[in-house]
Design an enzyme around this catalytic site. Structure first.
Site, short mmCIF file in Angstrom:
data_model
loop_
_atom_site.label_atom_id
_atom_site.label_comp_id
_atom_site.label_asym_id
_atom_site.label_seq_id
_atom_site.Cartn_x
_atom_site.Cartn_y
_atom_site.Cartn_z
N LYS A 290 -4.84 -13.67 -9.94
CA LYS A 290 -6.11 -14.05 -9.32
C LYS A 290 -6.77 -15.17 -10.13
CE LYS A 290 -7.29 -9.39 -7.64
NZ LYS A 290 -7.45 -9.67 -6.20
N ARG A 364 -1.84 -1.34 -1.19
CA ARG A 364 -1.04 -0.71 -0.14
C ARG A 364 0.26 -0.13 -0.70
NH1 ARG A 364 -1.10 -6.30 2.97
NH2 ARG A 364 -3.03 -6.30 1.77
#
Length: 506
Positions: A290, A364
């Protein structure tokens, strides 16, 4: 903060009655009308028309969002009287009620009032009852009074000494509502306790709130409320062949934990509701790193885990008559020389293979193995809660939680609970056509589907692991915390989840 409820008949509230009671402040609501009723009328009578004169002069008209603080009012035992505008009576919705509560709290925050008599609970919103008004007031008052550093003073060497804040709040109700109001106040306190735990866990820095810290928190909840808890370590996770979860853990030195916390308030044979919370205690994005700006907020990436633990704590304190299980897969997502790389293919606990196209779509991956694990409980319903996608913020902003479900009944129950608790959600699509975006040339599926409908494809990914039970997914990326000057965890969606379980318990 201590709450109590008291039945008061304002028709009998003369100088020797309720108005004579000593407190730091008497809080009274006033509709935008020339007609006075209830506590406002009793105050007007006791003060020889003071309220009516204020209205007639235009000094206070009862408009929404307004308040007027009066001091040492003759004929009143309270040191202060706070008039709060409720707006037009015909438009006094649940949101208007919440605004009135917050307006009162803002006005009180500028005073030293600690012991307050609160009459707004005798003016519930349209189509709501006194129990709702009491529960909502308690949760909103506690929410506004939350101070993280006061709860964790070890994190600052020098602190401002506020010395203020509410300490005792007496909520007034009509006599017919007294019993229900007492129960509602206790339930409101339980929800507030769950929210505060959730906020604490979210706000703690990631060097303190590690996966092990979350596991120890679950153990403490189990000890406090005599629940069952099991914590699986790396070897047990490996034995279960949770390849997707393990892929995320590879880059970190913090040991992963898989937490199972059980509340058994219903019959032994009753199928449980299972809450699954994403517990990434810090998310760098892994090899798909990120940007540095704002990365500190990635300590909030475990707010799904925090919220299911907070919800279970609230449920246990209330003693709801149903079975609930909280499941938390928790780890860090870090880059390193042995971290999972984009393009790696892993095998999930379900046996389905996943091409990890982006290591920053890690939530996920840990959730899909947890969703397979919970099949063993033969659940009545499974709800996963996760700060899953930035895309849901683009779609819904910071107001509504994204709600995904195959079943209309489950979706509608969650949406209704959100509306009732003022912790709202919005249903998002799960059309089969979106599954096409997850196709991979090298595995059963990719873990991302590109930028279009990214929050939807994330939910569609999870749906592939939930075929054996009724399932819903809450994407709380936009509602779990705030940025900027008000930076901090919100405690959402504990009110929504708790109300859903209260409704289910009956």
């Amino acid at each position: 903060m201590e709450f109590s409820t008291k039945a008061l008949d304002w028709a009998k509230a003369g100088p020797s009655g309720a108005l004579a009671a000593k407190s730091d402040c008497l809080v009274i609501g006033l509709f935008e009308s020339q007609t006075l009723a209830g506590a406002a009328k009793a105050l007007d009578v006791a003060t020889k028309g003071l309220v009516g004169r204020l209205v007639k002069l235009g000094d206070f008209e009862g408009k929404r969002g307004t308040s007027l603080l009066l001091h040492e009012v003759a004929g009143v035992g309270a040191a202060r009287v706070l008039l709060v505008g409720l707006g037009k009576e015909a438009e006094f919705t649940d949101r208007a009620y919440a605004e009135a509560v917050r307006t009162a709290l803002r006005a009180l925050s500028g005073t030293k009032a600690a012991n307050v008599t609160w009459t707004l609970t005798q003016q519930p919103a349209r189509d709501k009852d006194a129990a709702w008004a009491v529960l909502t007031a308690v949760t909103l008052i506690r929410e506004a009074g939350y101070r993280f550093i006061e709860r964790h003073p070890e994190l600052k060497s020098k602190r401002d000494k506020s010395g203020g804040g509410l300490r005792k709040v007496m909520l007034t109700v009509d006599a017919a509502d007294a019993k229900a109001a007492a129960v509602a106040a206790a339930r409101g306190a339980a929800i507030a306790n769950g929210m505060e735990l959730t906020r604490d866990l979210g706000n703690l820095p990631s060097n303190i709130c590690t996966p092990t810290y979350l596991a120890n928190t679950a153990r403490q909840i189990a000890k406090d409320f005599k629940l069952k808890v099991e914590v699986l370590g790396r070897k047990q996770i490996e034995a279960l062949k949770m390849g997707a979860f393990l892929a995320v853990t590879k880059g970190s030195q913090e040991p992963p934990q898989f937490i199972v916390l059980r509340y058994e308030g219903g019959p032994a044979k009753q199928a449980p509701v299972v809450l699954v919370g994403k517990g990434i205690t810090f998310d760098t994005g892994g090899i798909s790193l990120k940007p540095g700006e704002g990365m500190d907020e990635m300590k909030f990436d475990m707010c799904g885990a925090a919220s299911v633990l907070g919800t279970l704590r609230a449920v246990a304190e209330m003693g709801l008559k149903l079975n609930v299980i909280a499941v938390v897969p928790t780890c860090e997502n870090m880059p390193s020389g042995i971290a999972t790389k984009p393009g790696d293919v892993v095998t999930s606990m379900s046996g389905q293979t996943i091409e990890i196209l982006n290591t920053d779509a890690e939530g996920r991956l840990i959730l899909c193995d947890a969703l397979t694990y919970v099949e063993r409980f033969r659940p009545a319903a499974v709800i996963d809660v996760a700060t899953l996608t930035g895309a849901v913020i683009i779609a819904l902003g910071h107001i509504n939680t994204g709600v995904y479900a195959r079943s209309d009944a489950l979706a509608n129950a969650l949406l209704a609970a959100g509306k009732q608790s003022l912790d709202t959600g919005w249903r998002m699509p799960l059309d089969e056509e979106y599954q096409e975006l997850l196709k991979s040339n090298f595995a059963d599926m990719g873990n991302i589907g590109g930028r279009p409908a990214a929050s939807v494809t994330a939910a569609c990914f999870l749906a592939r692991f939930t075929e054996k039970y009724d399932w819903a997914h809450l994407d709380i990326a936009g509602t779990a915390w705030k940025s900027g000057a008000a930076k901090g965890a919100t405690g959402r969606p504990v009110p929504l989840l708790t109300r859903f379980l209260m409704d289910r318990a009956g």
